[in-house]
Design a protein around this motif. Sequence first.
Motif, PDB file in Angstrom:
ATOM      1  N   ILE A  97       0.832  -1.205   0.000  1.00 33.59           N
ATOM      2  CA  ILE A  97       0.000   0.000   0.000  1.00 33.59           C
ATOM      3  C   ILE A  97       0.868   1.258   0.000  1.00 33.59           C
ATOM      4  N   ALA A  98       1.922   1.240   0.826  1.00 35.54           N
ATOM      5  CA  ALA A  98       2.800   2.404   0.901  1.00 35.54           C
ATOM      6  C   ALA A  98       3.476   2.670  -0.441  1.00 35.54           C
ATOM      7  N   GLU A  99       4.016   1.629  -1.068  1.00 41.15           N
ATOM      8  CA  GLU A  99       4.727   1.807  -2.332  1.00 41.15           C
ATOM      9  C   GLU A  99       3.767   2.181  -3.458  1.00 41.15           C
ATOM     10  N   LEU A 100       2.584   1.595  -3.472  1.00 37.71           N
ATOM     11  CA  LEU A 100       1.595   1.936  -4.501  1.00 37.71           C
ATOM     12  C   LEU A 100       1.115   3.373  -4.333  1.00 37.71           C
ATOM     13  N   GLY A 101       1.017   3.824  -3.073  1.00 40.18           N
ATOM     14  CA  GLY A 101       0.630   5.206  -2.823  1.00 40.18           C
ATOM     15  C   GLY A 101       1.634   6.182  -3.412  1.00 40.18           C
ATOM     16  N   TYR A 102       2.924   5.865  -3.276  1.00 34.00           N
ATOM     17  CA  TYR A 102       3.963   6.703  -3.872  1.00 34.00           C
ATOM     18  C   TYR A 102       3.857   6.714  -5.389  1.00 34.00           C
ATOM     19  N   ALA A 103       3.389   5.599  -5.960  1.00 32.28           N
ATOM     20  CA  ALA A 103       3.322   5.470  -7.422  1.00 32.28           C
ATOM     21  C   ALA A 103       2.094   6.151  -8.019  1.00 32.28           C
ATOM     22  N   GLY A 104       1.154   6.588  -7.159  1.00 29.55           N
ATOM     23  CA  GLY A 104       0.003   7.316  -7.671  1.00 29.55           C
ATOM     24  C   GLY A 104      -1.334   6.638  -7.482  1.00 29.55           C
ATOM     25  N   PHE A 105      -1.344   5.436  -6.875  1.00 23.01           N
ATOM     26  CA  PHE A 105      -2.620   4.780  -6.595  1.00 23.01           C
ATOM     27  C   PHE A 105      -3.349   5.568  -5.511  1.00 23.01           C
ATOM     28  N   GLU A 106      -4.668   5.692  -5.653  1.00 22.25           N
ATOM     29  CA  GLU A 106      -5.447   6.586  -4.795  1.00 22.25           C
ATOM     30  C   GLU A 106      -6.136   5.898  -3.633  1.00 22.25           C
ATOM     31  N   SER A 107      -6.671   4.706  -3.880  1.00 20.81           N
ATOM     32  CA  SER A 107      -7.533   4.084  -2.886  1.00 20.81           C
ATOM     33  C   SER A 107      -7.207   2.607  -2.764  1.00 20.81           C
ATOM     34  N   PHE A 108      -7.438   2.084  -1.555  1.00 22.90           N
ATOM     35  CA  PHE A 108      -7.081   0.700  -1.275  1.00 22.90           C
ATOM     36  C   PHE A 108      -8.174   0.039  -0.434  1.00 22.90           C
ATOM     37  N   VAL A 109      -8.455  -1.203  -0.758  1.00 20.53           N
ATOM     38  CA  VAL A 109      -9.388  -2.007   0.036  1.00 20.53           C
ATOM     39  C   VAL A 109      -8.665  -3.304   0.383  1.00 20.53           C
ATOM     40  N   GLU A 110      -8.377  -3.489   1.668  1.00 24.40           N
ATOM     41  CA  GLU A 110      -7.715  -4.720   2.088  1.00 24.40           C
ATOM     42  C   GLU A 110      -8.699  -5.879   2.033  1.00 24.40           C
ATOM     43  N   THR A 111      -8.228  -7.018   1.562  1.00 26.12           N
ATOM     44  CA  THR A 111      -9.048  -8.210   1.419  1.00 26.12           C
ATOM     45  C   THR A 111      -8.448  -9.353   2.225  1.00 26.12           C
ATOM     46  N   GLU A 112      -9.139 -10.479   2.235  1.00 29.27           N
ATOM     47  CA  GLU A 112      -8.647 -11.633   2.981  1.00 29.27           C
ATOM     48  C   GLU A 112      -7.374 -12.193   2.365  1.00 29.27           C
TER      49      GLU A 112
END
Length: 278
Positions: A24-39
């Motif tokens: 999540i941290a690395e994707l956030g730096y790359a420009g991803f906006e939103s995250f939903v954690e799954t199982e």
Amino acid sequence: MKNPIYIAYYFKANPLQPAVEILIAELGYAGFESFVETEEGVTAYIQKDDWNRSILNDIQILNSDEFQITYTIEDIEQTNWNQEWEKNFSPIVVDGICAVRAPFHEKFNTKYEIIIEPKMSFGTGHHETTHMMIQHILKNDFTNKSVLDMGCGTGILAILAEKKGAKKVEAIDVDNWCYINSLENVERNNCKKITVQEGDASLLKNKNYDIIIANINRNILLNDLETYTKCLNKNGKLFLSGFYNSDISVIEAECNRYMLKLDENFEKNNWVALKFLN
């Protein structure tokens, strides 16, 4: 306004933690906006206009031998995302006094209640950083304070700041969808003292605040910290989050350069939220 098209990345990770946190941290730096954690891992969303085929080239954890990470991708219309978060978004109560819920949830009997329709914007209170920033706001005096919420996402922290008695709140986000979503949520919560703007730290020229809230990420915080300090009134408070406990030393060192002293630290699942005083 035409709803944006998003690309969803469905990641499966083994072992699950800390792979998901790092991802999540690395994707956030790359420009991803939103995250939903799954199982099985995490689903990450990025606007198609901001996407390119090499978007994952700098995601170092994907090349790590410590984790097995696979993914699939899919184009998603905005309406599909709405269905997804409505299905998964459950209300929360922070420290027993602040409820965060969606419009379709029943009303809570708490001192503070925030109604959020997040759509693609970050900030429902579920993520550790938002949760801890809510805790900071609940614990501190905002009465008659001028407040900046930088990287406002859904506007959740700005809304709580007004409910805590702030006399003026400016909420700023560089993302157009967050800007629009914050406007919607400010109106939804009948807030009258919040101004929402679309942009970055360049909007802060000749501005001053008693309290600054910035829940973004380490790199942006380090880049903009000098600007924040120039805007912070004497005896002001600066709340920072969006990074891990391993980042505390570099964040604190940069704050110390501007005569800001660490006063309090909340930590949850390796994420931290720091309070600095000048």
